[in-house]
Design an enzyme around this catalytic site. Structure first.
Site, PDB file in Angstrom:
ATOM      1  N   ILE A  34       5.272   0.603  -4.676  1.00 14.34           N
ATOM      2  CA  ILE A  34       6.423   0.196  -4.916  1.00 14.34           C
ATOM      3  C   ILE A  34       6.016  -1.443  -5.684  1.00 14.34           C
ATOM      4  O   ILE A  34       7.266  -1.251  -5.945  1.00 14.34           O
ATOM      5  CB  ILE A  34       8.151   0.238  -4.179  1.00 14.34           C
ATOM      6  CG1 ILE A  34       9.981   0.306  -4.114  1.00 14.34           C
ATOM      7  CG2 ILE A  34       7.704  -0.790  -2.989  1.00 14.34           C
ATOM      8  CD1 ILE A  34      10.077   0.670  -3.725  1.00 14.34           C
ATOM      9  N   HIS A 104      -2.134   4.032   6.165  1.00 16.28           N
ATOM     10  CA  HIS A 104      -1.932   4.302   4.444  1.00 16.28           C
ATOM     11  C   HIS A 104      -3.952   3.332   4.114  1.00 16.28           C
ATOM     12  O   HIS A 104      -3.791   2.536   5.048  1.00 16.28           O
ATOM     13  CB  HIS A 104      -1.011   3.785   3.580  1.00 16.28           C
ATOM     14  CG  HIS A 104      -0.829   2.178   4.236  1.00 16.28           C
ATOM     15  ND1 HIS A 104      -0.134   1.831   5.382  1.00 16.28           N
ATOM     16  CD2 HIS A 104      -0.347   0.907   3.538  1.00 16.28           C
ATOM     17  CE1 HIS A 104       0.320   0.928   5.811  1.00 16.28           C
ATOM     18  NE2 HIS A 104      -0.204  -0.039   4.490  1.00 16.28           N
ATOM     19  N   HIS A 106      -4.981   1.794   0.366  1.00 19.76           N
ATOM     20  CA  HIS A 106      -4.654   1.121  -1.035  1.00 19.76           C
ATOM     21  C   HIS A 106      -5.230   1.055  -1.799  1.00 19.76           C
ATOM     22  O   HIS A 106      -6.610   1.066  -0.661  1.00 19.76           O
ATOM     23  CB  HIS A 106      -4.097  -0.775  -0.307  1.00 19.76           C
ATOM     24  CG  HIS A 106      -3.148  -0.967   0.004  1.00 19.76           C
ATOM     25  ND1 HIS A 106      -2.300  -1.698  -0.220  1.00 19.76           N
ATOM     26  CD2 HIS A 106      -2.624  -0.992   1.014  1.00 19.76           C
ATOM     27  CE1 HIS A 106      -1.458  -1.987   0.936  1.00 19.76           C
ATOM     28  NE2 HIS A 106      -2.300  -1.835   1.687  1.00 19.76           N
TER      29      HIS A 106
HETATM   30  P1  5GP Z   1       0.816  -2.693   4.353  1.00 17.93           P
HETATM   31  O1  5GP Z   1       1.237  -4.651   4.326  1.00 17.93           O
HETATM   32  O2  5GP Z   1       1.567  -2.207   5.595  1.00 17.93           O
HETATM   33  O3  5GP Z   1      -1.133  -2.963   4.359  1.00 17.93           O
HETATM   34  O4  5GP Z   1       1.039  -2.380   2.501  1.00 17.93           O
HETATM   35  C1  5GP Z   1       2.391  -1.564   2.498  1.00 17.93           C
HETATM   36  C2  5GP Z   1       2.419  -1.387   1.319  1.00 17.93           C
HETATM   37  O5  5GP Z   1       3.902  -0.400   1.312  1.00 17.93           O
HETATM   38  C3  5GP Z   1       3.338  -2.280   0.908  1.00 17.93           C
HETATM   39  O6  5GP Z   1       1.854  -2.426  -0.395  1.00 17.93           O
HETATM   40  C4  5GP Z   1       4.208  -2.337   0.108  1.00 17.93           C
HETATM   41  O7  5GP Z   1       4.459  -2.626  -0.742  1.00 17.93           O
HETATM   42  C5  5GP Z   1       4.912  -0.695   0.011  1.00 17.93           C
HETATM   43  N1  5GP Z   1       5.822   0.128   0.542  1.00 17.93           N
HETATM   44  C6  5GP Z   1       6.862  -0.528   1.329  1.00 17.93           C
HETATM   45  N2  5GP Z   1       7.799  -0.133   1.498  1.00 17.93           N
HETATM   46  C7  5GP Z   1       7.759   0.895   0.643  1.00 17.93           C
HETATM   47  C8  5GP Z   1       9.046   2.225  -0.669  1.00 17.93           C
HETATM   48  O8  5GP Z   1       9.644   2.447   0.177  1.00 17.93           O
HETATM   49  N3  5GP Z   1       8.129   2.640  -1.142  1.00 17.93           N
HETATM   50  C9  5GP Z   1       6.621   2.769  -1.498  1.00 17.93           C
HETATM   51  N4  5GP Z   1       6.162   3.660  -2.391  1.00 17.93           N
HETATM   52  N5  5GP Z   1       5.920   1.755  -1.254  1.00 17.93           N
HETATM   53  C10 5GP Z   1       6.431   0.942  -0.048  1.00 17.93           C
END
Ligand code: 5GP
Length: 122
Positions: A34, A104, A106
């Site tokens: 997002i 997840h 990336h």
């Molecule tokens: P982390 O910091 O946990 O590795 O990454 C979480 C990722 O999830 C971030 O890049 C953030 O932009 C993405 N994200 C958070 N909420 C949402 C959402 O509701 N939809 C989508 N598509 N991505 C999200």
């Protein structure tokens, strides 16, 4: 850490929140981030309830693990990133600043991605 079924990716998996889907199979869902940090920024997640890479590599089946990593490669090829190059990253836990407690991966692509790690701990 026990799995929180109300995390945002669990809601996406249940269809309670929309996503821009890139790929889906029996074990995997992939969708656009997002808040993209690169021209291509896709999140690849297992459908199973795993909090992070530590949980996944201890508790997922070989089939789930193979499916996740096969999906990463196939998605990178399908968006045209395999030739020019891409980066995969999975934050695991507090030191890695993991924000969403559902595993997840990336996938970043579409520009020169620079140094591997930031020099600050943000
Ligand atoms: P982390 O910091 O946990 O590795 O990454 C979480 C990722 O999830 C971030 O890049 C953030 O932009 C993405 N994200 C958070 N909420 C949402 C959402 O509701 N939809 C989508 N598509 N991505 C999200």
């Amino acid at each position: 850490m026990s799995y929180d079924p109300d995390n945002i990716f669990a809601k996406i998996l249940r269809g309670e929140i929309p996503c821009k889907k890139v790929h889906e199979d029996d074990h995997v869902l992939a969708f656009h981030d997002i808040n993209p940090q690169a021209p291509t920024h896709i999140l690849v997640i297992p459908k199973g309830a795993y909090t992070d890479m530590d949980d996944f590599t201890q508790n997922a089946s070989d089939g789930e693990i193979a499916s996740l990593f096969r999906a990463v490669g196939s998605i990178a090829r399908s968006v045209g990133a395999a030739e020019s190059g891409y980066r995969i990253l999975s934050n695991c836990g507090a030191n890695a600043h993991q924000e969403v407690p559902h595993l997840h991966i990336h996938v970043f692509a579409g520009r020169r991605l620079g140094a591997m790690l930031a020099k600050t701990d943000g």
